[in-house]
Write a protein that holds these residues in place. Structure first.
Motif, short mmCIF file in Angstrom:
data_model
loop_
_atom_site.label_atom_id
_atom_site.label_comp_id
_atom_site.label_asym_id
_atom_site.label_seq_id
_atom_site.Cartn_x
_atom_site.Cartn_y
_atom_site.Cartn_z
N LYS A 151 8.41 16.10 -8.53
CA LYS A 151 9.78 15.80 -9.17
C LYS A 151 10.92 15.78 -8.19
CE LYS A 151 7.94 16.21 -13.69
NZ LYS A 151 6.89 15.49 -12.95
N THR A 152 11.22 14.67 -7.66
CA THR A 152 12.21 14.74 -6.46
C THR A 152 13.53 14.30 -7.23
OG1 THR A 152 11.98 12.11 -6.62
CG2 THR A 152 10.49 13.52 -4.84
N LYS A 153 14.26 15.16 -6.40
CA LYS A 153 15.91 15.14 -7.04
C LYS A 153 16.70 14.29 -5.98
CE LYS A 153 15.55 20.11 -8.09
NZ LYS A 153 14.86 20.96 -6.83
N LYS A 154 16.53 14.40 -4.86
CA LYS A 154 17.45 13.37 -4.00
C LYS A 154 16.60 12.79 -3.04
CE LYS A 154 20.81 16.15 -2.83
NZ LYS A 154 21.98 16.73 -2.21
N ASN A 155 16.83 13.05 -1.65
CA ASN A 155 16.24 12.47 -0.61
C ASN A 155 15.21 13.20 0.18
OD1 ASN A 155 18.01 14.13 0.38
ND2 ASN A 155 18.78 12.88 2.20
N GLU A 156 15.09 14.47 -0.57
CA GLU A 156 14.00 15.19 0.09
C GLU A 156 12.50 14.62 0.13
OE1 GLU A 156 15.06 15.62 -2.97
OE2 GLU A 156 13.29 16.37 -4.47
N GLY A 157 11.81 15.13 1.26
CA GLY A 157 10.38 14.82 1.65
C GLY A 157 10.24 13.32 2.23
N ASN A 158 9.18 13.21 2.52
CA ASN A 158 9.17 11.68 3.29
C ASN A 158 7.46 11.60 3.14
OD1 ASN A 158 8.57 13.34 5.64
ND2 ASN A 158 10.74 13.51 5.78
N LEU A 159 7.10 10.25 3.51
CA LEU A 159 5.82 9.82 3.45
C LEU A 159 5.54 8.90 4.46
CD1 LEU A 159 3.05 9.26 2.00
CD2 LEU A 159 4.27 7.14 0.76
N LYS A 195 10.54 6.87 -6.08
CA LYS A 195 11.13 6.06 -6.69
C LYS A 195 11.53 4.85 -5.56
CE LYS A 195 13.13 8.65 -10.12
NZ LYS A 195 14.42 9.35 -10.62
N LEU A 196 10.86 4.74 -4.66
CA LEU A 196 10.87 3.88 -3.45
C LEU A 196 10.74 2.36 -3.87
CD1 LEU A 196 9.23 5.98 -0.66
CD2 LEU A 196 11.60 5.92 -1.30
N THR A 197 11.67 1.51 -3.17
CA THR A 197 11.36 0.31 -3.49
C THR A 197 11.23 -0.55 -1.92
OG1 THR A 197 13.99 -0.33 -3.28
CG2 THR A 197 12.86 0.27 -5.47
N LYS A 198 11.08 -2.06 -2.09
CA LYS A 198 10.81 -2.62 -0.75
C LYS A 198 11.42 -2.57 0.18
CE LYS A 198 10.66 -7.66 0.02
NZ LYS A 198 11.86 -8.51 -0.06
N ASN A 199 12.72 -2.16 0.12
CA ASN A 199 13.90 -2.00 1.24
C ASN A 199 13.84 -0.44 1.76
OD1 ASN A 199 14.53 -4.66 1.06
ND2 ASN A 199 16.30 -4.10 -0.55
N LYS A 226 0.82 -1.11 0.08
CA LYS A 226 0.23 0.09 0.03
C LYS A 226 0.83 1.31 0.01
CE LYS A 226 -3.40 2.03 3.29
NZ LYS A 226 -3.99 2.06 4.33
N PHE A 227 1.96 1.34 0.85
CA PHE A 227 2.95 2.38 0.96
C PHE A 227 3.56 2.58 -0.51
CE2 PHE A 227 6.82 4.30 1.86
CZ PHE A 227 6.42 5.07 3.02
N LEU A 228 4.00 1.36 -0.95
CA LEU A 228 4.92 1.84 -2.22
C LEU A 228 3.70 2.18 -3.29
CD1 LEU A 228 7.19 -1.38 -2.11
CD2 LEU A 228 7.72 1.06 -1.77
#
Ligand code: ZN
Length: 175
Positions: free
Chosen positions: A38-46, A65-69, A25-27
């Motif tokens: 439009k993300t550039k690096k590690n900014e923001g979070n969910l 661009k998040l994956t399982k890990n 659900k998260f992914l």
């Protein structure tokens, strides 16, 4: 804005399993966010609330661009100690925790950056604060009781939702 230098809390590693359905659900939400951010690096979070805490982005992970890990479980937070499973959670874990604590109706929280909108929208504001700070976490917790969208001065925005669709609706109106 302040340069990112890693998390500012103490991680206490646990071995709680992450529910597969919750992770999917998260992914799935992260994938939809691609339409708006439009993300550039590690900014923001969910983060998404679950029955034993909340799932949040891994520190350093790139939103959309998040994956399982990249999905970490935070079970609880006590002072500067963050009890988590699956890796190092986002540097703003304490902010998410304070929002869930202060606003029980909150089920999902998105923090994102959109520099060109800073100071331009008629929103409730907090800060400015140093990222990952106790002051930011507490102020965000307080303001979330009244506002489901607010700005962190000179930094970014936070949307607090009861559902993922609420988050998408807000993004549609401001992005
Ligand atoms: Zn940020």
């Amino acid at each position: 804005m302040e340069k990112y230098r890693g998390v500012k809390f103490e991680m206490v590693e646990e071995q709680f399993p992450i529910d597969k359905k919750d992770r999917l659900k998260f992914l799935a939400v992260d994938k939809v966010l691609k339409k708006f951010l439009k993300t550039k690096k590690n900014e923001g979070n969910l983060s998404i609330k679950t029955k034993n805490g909340f799932l949040i982005k891994r520190a350093g992970g790139q939103m959309t661009k998040l994956t399982k890990n990249d999905v970490i479980l935070v079970r609880k937070i006590s002072g500067r100690k963050v009890f988590c499973s699956g890796g190092m959670p986002s540097s703003e874990s304490r902010m998410h925790y304070e929002i869930y604590k202060n606003t029980p109706a909150a089920k999902i929280i998105l923090h994102f950056h959109r520099d060109e909108l800073l100071g331009k929208l008629p929103l409730a504001r907090v800060g400015p604060f140093s990222y990952g700070s106790t002051a930011l976490a507490k102020a965000a917790g307080r303001v979330s009781k009244k506002y489901s969208l607010f700005e962190i001065l000179r930094h970014g925005f936070v949307i607090v939702g009861k559902s993922k669709n609420e988050i998408f609706e807000v993004l549609k109106t401001i992005c």
